[in-house]
Design an enzyme around this catalytic site. Structure first.
Site, PDB file in Angstrom:
ATOM      1  N   HIS A  40     -10.042  75.071  35.296  1.00 16.67           N
ATOM      2  CA  HIS A  40      -9.264  73.824  35.309  1.00 16.67           C
ATOM      3  C   HIS A  40      -9.042  73.406  33.840  1.00 16.67           C
ATOM      4  CE1 HIS A  40      -7.642  70.095  36.662  1.00 16.67           C
ATOM      5  NE2 HIS A  40      -8.720  69.477  37.101  1.00 16.67           N
TER       6      HIS A  40
ATOM      7  N   LYS B 123      -9.391  87.509  33.982  1.00 17.27           N
ATOM      8  CA  LYS B 123      -8.518  86.334  34.143  1.00 17.27           C
ATOM      9  C   LYS B 123      -8.089  85.888  32.753  1.00 17.27           C
ATOM     10  CE  LYS B 123      -7.932  84.778  38.423  1.00 17.27           C
ATOM     11  NZ  LYS B 123      -8.625  83.747  39.143  1.00 17.27           N
TER      12      LYS B 123
ATOM     13  N   MET C  45      -6.841  83.175  30.396  1.00 16.15           N
ATOM     14  CA  MET C  45      -6.902  81.710  30.455  1.00 16.15           C
ATOM     15  C   MET C  45      -5.599  81.073  29.983  1.00 16.15           C
ATOM     16  SD  MET C  45      -9.614  80.785  31.791  1.00 16.15           S
ATOM     17  CE  MET C  45     -10.557  81.974  32.681  1.00 16.15           C
TER      18      MET C  45
ATOM     19  N   HIS D 200      -1.369  79.234  38.339  1.00 15.23           N
ATOM     20  CA  HIS D 200      -1.527  77.878  38.880  1.00 15.23           C
ATOM     21  C   HIS D 200      -1.550  77.955  40.393  1.00 15.23           C
ATOM     22  CE1 HIS D 200      -0.962  73.571  39.462  1.00 15.23           C
ATOM     23  NE2 HIS D 200      -1.416  73.471  38.229  1.00 15.23           N
TER      24      HIS D 200
ATOM     25  N   ASP E  32      -2.134  74.494  29.721  1.00 13.42           N
ATOM     26  CA  ASP E  32      -3.268  74.733  28.836  1.00 13.42           C
ATOM     27  C   ASP E  32      -2.994  75.822  27.804  1.00 13.42           C
ATOM     28  OD1 ASP E  32      -4.962  72.794  29.871  1.00 13.42           O
ATOM     29  OD2 ASP E  32      -5.624  74.081  31.498  1.00 13.42           O
TER      30      ASP E  32
ATOM     31  N   ARG F  64     -14.344  63.861  54.225  1.00  7.59           N
ATOM     32  CA  ARG F  64     -15.461  64.646  54.726  1.00  7.59           C
ATOM     33  C   ARG F  64     -14.899  65.799  55.561  1.00  7.59           C
ATOM     34  NH1 ARG F  64     -18.764  68.015  57.167  1.00  7.59           N
ATOM     35  NH2 ARG F  64     -20.911  67.283  57.457  1.00  7.59           N
TER      36      ARG F  64
HETATM   37  N1  ACO Z   1      -5.018  86.038  34.784  1.00  5.15           N
HETATM   38  C1  ACO Z   1      -4.957  87.183  35.479  1.00  5.15           C
HETATM   39  N2  ACO Z   1      -4.664  87.220  36.796  1.00  5.15           N
HETATM   40  C2  ACO Z   1      -4.425  86.051  37.397  1.00  5.15           C
HETATM   41  C3  ACO Z   1      -4.474  84.829  36.723  1.00  5.15           C
HETATM   42  C4  ACO Z   1      -4.792  84.860  35.361  1.00  5.15           C
HETATM   43  N3  ACO Z   1      -4.859  83.725  34.662  1.00  5.15           N
HETATM   44  N4  ACO Z   1      -4.199  83.832  37.588  1.00  5.15           N
HETATM   45  C5  ACO Z   1      -3.990  84.397  38.764  1.00  5.15           C
HETATM   46  N5  ACO Z   1      -4.143  85.734  38.662  1.00  5.15           N
HETATM   47  C6  ACO Z   1      -4.004  86.699  39.724  1.00  5.15           C
HETATM   48  C7  ACO Z   1      -5.320  86.847  40.446  1.00  5.15           C
HETATM   49  O1  ACO Z   1      -6.126  87.847  39.879  1.00  5.15           O
HETATM   50  C8  ACO Z   1      -4.877  87.167  41.846  1.00  5.15           C
HETATM   51  O2  ACO Z   1      -4.492  88.519  41.877  1.00  5.15           O
HETATM   52  P1  ACO Z   1      -4.845  89.429  43.161  1.00  5.15           P
HETATM   53  O3  ACO Z   1      -4.129  88.767  44.317  1.00  5.15           O
HETATM   54  O4  ACO Z   1      -4.349  90.763  42.784  1.00  5.15           O
HETATM   55  O5  ACO Z   1      -6.334  89.348  43.317  1.00  5.15           O
HETATM   56  C9  ACO Z   1      -3.610  86.351  42.017  1.00  5.15           C
HETATM   57  O6  ACO Z   1      -3.085  86.181  40.699  1.00  5.15           O
HETATM   58  C10 ACO Z   1      -3.862  84.983  42.623  1.00  5.15           C
HETATM   59  O7  ACO Z   1      -4.836  84.333  41.825  1.00  5.15           O
HETATM   60  P2  ACO Z   1      -5.954  83.346  42.338  1.00  5.15           P
HETATM   61  O8  ACO Z   1      -7.028  83.252  41.327  1.00  5.15           O
HETATM   62  O9  ACO Z   1      -6.349  83.707  43.733  1.00  5.15           O
HETATM   63  O10 ACO Z   1      -5.130  82.008  42.399  1.00  5.15           O
HETATM   64  P3  ACO Z   1      -5.712  80.574  42.586  1.00  5.15           P
HETATM   65  O11 ACO Z   1      -4.610  79.751  43.107  1.00  5.15           O
HETATM   66  O12 ACO Z   1      -6.984  80.593  43.345  1.00  5.15           O
HETATM   67  O13 ACO Z   1      -6.101  80.166  41.086  1.00  5.15           O
HETATM   68  C11 ACO Z   1      -6.046  79.450  38.913  1.00  5.15           C
HETATM   69  C12 ACO Z   1      -5.353  79.386  40.256  1.00  5.15           C
HETATM   70  C13 ACO Z   1      -7.511  79.079  39.060  1.00  5.15           C
HETATM   71  C14 ACO Z   1      -5.389  78.432  37.983  1.00  5.15           C
HETATM   72  C15 ACO Z   1      -5.915  80.874  38.346  1.00  5.15           C
HETATM   73  O14 ACO Z   1      -4.557  81.159  38.119  1.00  5.15           O
HETATM   74  C16 ACO Z   1      -6.718  81.056  37.071  1.00  5.15           C
HETATM   75  O15 ACO Z   1      -7.908  81.369  37.144  1.00  5.15           O
HETATM   76  N6  ACO Z   1      -6.085  80.869  35.887  1.00  5.15           N
HETATM   77  C17 ACO Z   1      -6.822  80.925  34.647  1.00  5.15           C
HETATM   78  C18 ACO Z   1      -7.485  79.587  34.349  1.00  5.15           C
HETATM   79  C19 ACO Z   1      -6.506  78.520  33.992  1.00  5.15           C
HETATM   80  O16 ACO Z   1      -5.610  78.726  33.193  1.00  5.15           O
HETATM   81  N7  ACO Z   1      -6.703  77.342  34.560  1.00  5.15           N
HETATM   82  C20 ACO Z   1      -5.889  76.160  34.250  1.00  5.15           C
HETATM   83  C21 ACO Z   1      -5.112  75.734  35.452  1.00  5.15           C
HETATM   84  S1  ACO Z   1      -3.982  74.417  35.044  1.00  5.15           S
HETATM   85  C22 ACO Z   1      -4.969  73.073  34.798  1.00  5.15           C
HETATM   86  O17 ACO Z   1      -6.033  72.957  35.323  1.00  5.15           O
HETATM   87  C23 ACO Z   1      -4.462  72.043  33.885  1.00  5.15           C
END
Ligand code: ACO
Length: 416
Positions: free
Chosen positions: A252, A293, A295, A299, A357, A401
């Site tokens: 996040h 992942k 960063m 989203h 971010d 809840r």
């Molecule tokens: N890098 C590499 N692969 C990614 C990324 C990433 N940043 N984000 C998503 N993916 C891929 C996942 O590996 C997954 O691939 P798969 O289906 O082959 O396994 C697919 O895309 C879906 O990703 P999830 O993690 O399941 O998506 P979710 O909706 O749960 O997560 C999240 C969203 C947490 C933001 C994710 O994209 C992430 O971890 N990003 C990096 C952290 C980040 O930048 N967070 C800031 C969010 S914005 C904010 O809070 C202001």
């Protein structure tokens, strides 16, 4: 998965509280609450083609409003008149100084910060808790008390951030009596409190817009956390402390710090000369192979990109073009060149867009803001959205809840 007749999951089928049977629950289950509507709000709407704060679109706000105007919009519910804005700004400026107990705590935290046992987000969380003890309205959840508390937190969070930076740098606290320079606007004062220097007009503007972009984002994890806490009829300081805990995580708000650390890591691995070359592609390929992942990318809600990312990338890069000297060993624009290359590869290879971010990391870095303060600065903005949601939850409350699916051991006798 171990759910048997008589287990809590099947027992709940006949129970109250809307609990269905195991099959109903399985059908309704969405890991991470993906796609689940968690409530109603009049504060913000996220759509694939726009982001709206109380009826105003984010590009419009970023271009034409100030952070104080947006804070008023979120907290008081409408666009301020000039008189309302002047009153609001004066109220916030008057609340900037910290209670000595909070300042004393921050001064006492230097050792934990230096050892890495605590990071600024942890110290900020505890300082907000202490501010609860010193706030006469702490236990009052009425709309008027919530608004007073929201303005105090809005005013004081930049002061906490500034005091922390002074402690980290081993400098005398700036703004102990007044919480900064009363003639400076919110964003400029935040930078002043951290450095003791009045920022340039450009720096103040970029910070102001970044605060607008970070101010609110509907039912994100930290805001949802604050609503869950407020939904028990707990108080605003408790909810905000919880929100800070949720925002800290790298999935996040913590991603703005991690995004910059990732760019630094790339430069360390490939060297300055590697920027713009195939070495970046190779680095990224390695990250993809290891399922890392990246960063600042991806989203949960946006499928075609985060509206805020392009705005901040454009502003940050424009300012970087005016900067001389080096930042972490590189000219400012080199960081943006690398960022754009990384974005391009991510989009071409993974179809994943940057979120706000990602440009934030580069932008704050080239403003010489220490990386561990990026997420606390996010808090300085998001306090407005959190407070608006906490007040909205209190005004029309129902305990939050949800249910769960039991995956534990089958039922057995204690003496069996
Ligand atoms: N890098 C590499 N692969 C990614 C990324 C990433 N940043 N984000 C998503 N993916 C891929 C996942 O590996 C997954 O691939 P798969 O289906 O082959 O396994 C697919 O895309 C879906 O990703 P999830 O993690 O399941 O998506 P979710 O909706 O749960 O997560 C999240 C969203 C947490 C933001 C994710 O994209 C992430 O971890 N990003 C990096 C952290 C980040 O930048 N967070 C800031 C969010 S914005 C904010 O809070 C202001």
């Amino acid at each position: 998965m171990g759910v048997v007749s008589g287990s809590p999951a099947s027992v709940s089928a006949s129970g109250g509280g809307g609990g269905g049977g195991a099959a109903d629950k399985q059908a309704a289950f969405a890991k991470g609450l993906e796609g689940v509507i968690g409530g109603q709000t009049g504060v913000c709407s996220i759509e694939q083609d726009k982001l709206i704060y109380r009826g105003y679109e984010i590009h419009d706000l970023a271009e034409h409003a100030t952070f104080e105007e947006v804070a008023f919009l979120l907290l008081e519910g409408h666009k301020p008149s000039p008189a309302e804005l002047a009153r609001f700004k004066a109220e916030v400026v008057a609340e900037r100084a910290l209670h000595p107990a909070a300042t004393a705590f921050i001064e006492s935290a230097g050792g934990w910060l230096a050892s890495g046992r605590a990071v600024p987000m942890d110290v900020l969380r505890t300082a907000v808790s202490i501010l609860g003890h010193t706030d006469v309205d702490c236990q009052d959840n009425s709309p008027s008390a919530n608004l007073r508390k929201a303005k105090r937190l809005l005013a004081k969070i930049p002061t906490i951030i500034g005091h922390m930076q002074c402690v980290i740098d081993g400098r005398a606290i700036i703004g102990r009596e007044l919480g900064g320079a009363p003639d400076l606007d919110h964003a400029a004062n935040l930078l002043y409190l951290m450095t003791g220097k009045r920022p340039s007009k450009d720096e103040a503007k970029v910070m102001d817009v970044s605060l607008i972009l970070y101010a609110e984002h509907e039912f994100n994890a930290s805001t949802f956390t604050t609503r869950v806490i407020a939904g028990t009829l707990s108080d605003m300081h408790s909810a905000v402390a919880g929100g800070i805990g949720a925002l800290k995580g790298p999935l996040h708000g913590g991603a703005n710090e991690m995004a910059m650390e990732m760019l630094k890591e790339i430069v360390k691995d490939i060297g300055e000369d590697g920027i713009g070359s195939a070495k970046v592609d190779a680095w990224m390929e390695q990250a993809f192979v290891s399922k890392r992942k990246l960063m600042g990318f991806g989203h949960r809600v946006y499928r075609n990109g985060d509206h805020r990312a392009g705005i901040l990338m454009g502003l940050g890069k424009k300012m970087a073009g005016t900067l001389t000297g080096t930042f972490g060993g590189l000219p400012a624009l080199k960081w943006f060149a690398l960022g754009e290359q990384v974005q391009g590869i991510m989009l071409a290879k993974k179809k994943i867009f940057p979120n706000v971010d990602f440009p934030c990391g580069m932008t704050y870095f080239t403003m010489r803001i220490p990386v561990p303060q990026y997420t606390p600065i996010f808090v300085a903005a998001r306090i407005t959205g959190w407070a608006a949601h906490i007040s909205e939850q209190h005004a029309d409350n129902r305990l939050i809840r949800p249910l769960s699916i039991y995956t534990g051991p089958a039922l057995k006798k204690w003496n069996g």
